[in-house]
Design an enzyme around this catalytic site. Sequence first.
Site, PDB file in Angstrom:
ATOM      1  N   ALA A 128       0.925  -1.424   0.182  1.00 45.34           N
ATOM      2  CA  ALA A 128      -0.217  -0.146   0.037  1.00 45.34           C
ATOM      3  C   ALA A 128       0.550   1.274  -0.335  1.00 45.34           C
ATOM      4  O   ALA A 128       2.021   1.730  -0.416  1.00 45.34           O
ATOM      5  CB  ALA A 128      -0.698  -0.001   0.656  1.00 45.34           C
ATOM      6  N   SER A 129       0.854   2.501   1.012  1.00 45.50           N
ATOM      7  CA  SER A 129       1.019   3.967   0.874  1.00 45.50           C
ATOM      8  C   SER A 129       2.663   3.508   1.755  1.00 45.50           C
ATOM      9  O   SER A 129       3.381   3.993   1.497  1.00 45.50           O
ATOM     10  CB  SER A 129       0.869   4.459   1.361  1.00 45.50           C
ATOM     11  OG  SER A 129      -0.299   5.166   0.392  1.00 45.50           O
ATOM     12  N   THR A 130       3.235   2.910   1.811  1.00 48.17           N
ATOM     13  CA  THR A 130       4.130   2.748   2.653  1.00 48.17           C
ATOM     14  C   THR A 130       5.554   2.538   1.367  1.00 48.17           C
ATOM     15  O   THR A 130       6.459   2.431   1.912  1.00 48.17           O
ATOM     16  CB  THR A 130       4.423   1.034   4.158  1.00 48.17           C
ATOM     17  OG1 THR A 130       4.199   0.062   2.687  1.00 48.17           O
ATOM     18  CG2 THR A 130       3.906   1.451   4.864  1.00 48.17           C
TER      19      THR A 130
END
Length: 172
Positions: free
Chosen positions: A52-54
């Site tokens: 995801a956004s990591t």
Amino acid sequence: MAGTRQITSREQIEHLLQILSQRAHGTLGVAARNLQTGEEITWQAERAMPTASTFKFPLLVALFAQAAAGTLDLDERVLLLPEDQVGGSGVLRDLLPGLQPTLRDLAMLMIIVSDNSATNMLLDRVGGPAAVTAAMRALGLPSIVVNRRLIFSAAPRGPVAEAAPRDMLRLA
């Protein structure tokens, strides 16, 4: 708070991770370090999974590495085009095209508000997904792989990026 118990041992943490893993509607992976003692706790930390956004953190590292090498300037301005504006989190999606933020501005937006448009603009500027993946391999972090830009559509496209929790911890 009444009824709250404090976790005081590694065994309690591992027991809690086991319970959370059984209840999760997916795969739980954890790699954490106590910044005071250096002690680490892991759970399925070698298993690569969607980030995801990591994945924005490895992108930031690749950006700063290129800046340190002198191959790009963080004060360079980048033109915001309509095709750069994507859904999800952020503010650039709501601004008029033609804006010219610096790479530093885009990095701030990507990290502080998780701006997806800024992320795509930076990903393009550093050389695309392959460049970030290569930068992670050069750092000895082979599980961190960026597959594509952030695209929000009905068609499934697979994960944007993947990484093992242990490699993300090493990157930190």
